[in-house]
Design a protein around this motif. Structure first.
Motif: not given
Length: 271
Positions: A219-226, A247-266
């Motif tokens: 996916r050449s247009a994709c810079a991040r997998v999350i 680890f990028s941030a803690e986020v509140d989602l419906p039903g859970k508090r989540a860890a936003l995880m990111i794998r960057d192309r760069s």
């Protein structure tokens, strides 16, 4: 949700369904949150996962050649315009330290009994919320298979054996985008390791790295997998960190508090 039994190592499991409701974007990795709608022209036919033929699984010894041949064969059968995920079905096999791995599109008539059984595993119920009769899981799968291709459910097949369930999805076109910062073409991953014997031994991190890197390759247009695992699921968060996600941030989602995880192309060659 009930608390996690500290004696159970559930492995990488995720809550995957987000209700349609709006809310503020949260997190420290600040980007504009997208709430995109596709034009009617995109809503042509069924999801490619529903329309593709059953995919044969290559034997370990010939997986590389078989995977590439399968990619060419499937590519000839798929419409060139409407796949929002650059033809997950043609991504081919991946050589990993654990063996030859491939994402195989879900077919309800073939895969529902196995996936429904995994969803009723007590260690999985806490995070996926799809326990119950097979029709519960069937409804969840059918919603994706009858959609426009923004989410593709797959079996993960390792050395010829189905052992995991995956959802590869467009995070920028998902309800997730209403709750945390995403960028255009961000690609999300949900993962369930099905067999108990495959959990808790580092297999999840090996496969996550392979699939994330294959996503960036195809996916050449994709810079991040999350991903957004439940913060309480420590083994899962650890698996993502080991797989080269940050680890990028803690986020509140419906039903859970989540860890936003990111794998960057760069950063993929540094982590």
């Amino acid at each position: 949700m009930p608390p996690i039994d500290p004696g159970v190592n559930p492995g990488p499991t995720f809550v995957t369904r987000l209700p349609e409701r709006s809310g503020p974007a949260l997190g420290t990795d600040v980007e504009d949150t997208l709430d995109l709608r596709l034009p009617d022209d995109f809503l042509v036919g069924l999801s490619l996962a529903a329309g593709a033929a059953a995919v044969p699984v290559p034997e370990a010894g010939t997986a590389g050649e078989a995977g590439e041949a399968l990619a060419r064969e499937v590519a000839e059968e798929l419409p060139p315009t409407y796949d929002l995920l650059d033809r997950v079905h043609t991504w081919g096999s991946m050589a990993t330290a654990a063996g030859v791995f491939q994402l195989v599109p879900v077919r309800l008539e073939r895969d529902l009994p196995l996936i429904a059984r995994w969803m009723n595993d007590p260690a999985v119920v806490t995070f996926w919320d799809l326990a119950g009769p097979p029709h519960v899981t069937e409804r969840h799968l059918a919603e994706q298979l009858a959609g426009d291709g923004r989410s593709v459910p797959c079996l993960g097949v390792l050395d010829g054996s189905p052992m995991s369930y995956w959802e590869i999805y467009r995070a920028d076109l998902d309800p997730l985008a209403r709750h945390c910062p995403v960028r255009p073409h961000d690609t999300g991953i949900h993962l369930l390791i099905g067999g108990v014997a495959d959990r808790g031994r580092g297999l999840g991190s090996v496969l996550l790295r392979a699939v994330a890197d294959r996503t960036l390759d195809r996916r050449s247009a994709c810079a991040r997998v999350i991903a957004e695992p439940d913060l309480r699921n420590t083994p899962c968060v650890t698996a993502f960190l080991t797989a080269g996600f940050r680890f990028s941030a803690e986020v509140d989602l419906p039903g859970k508090r989540a860890a936003l995880m990111i794998r960057d192309r760069s950063l993929r060659h540094l982590l």
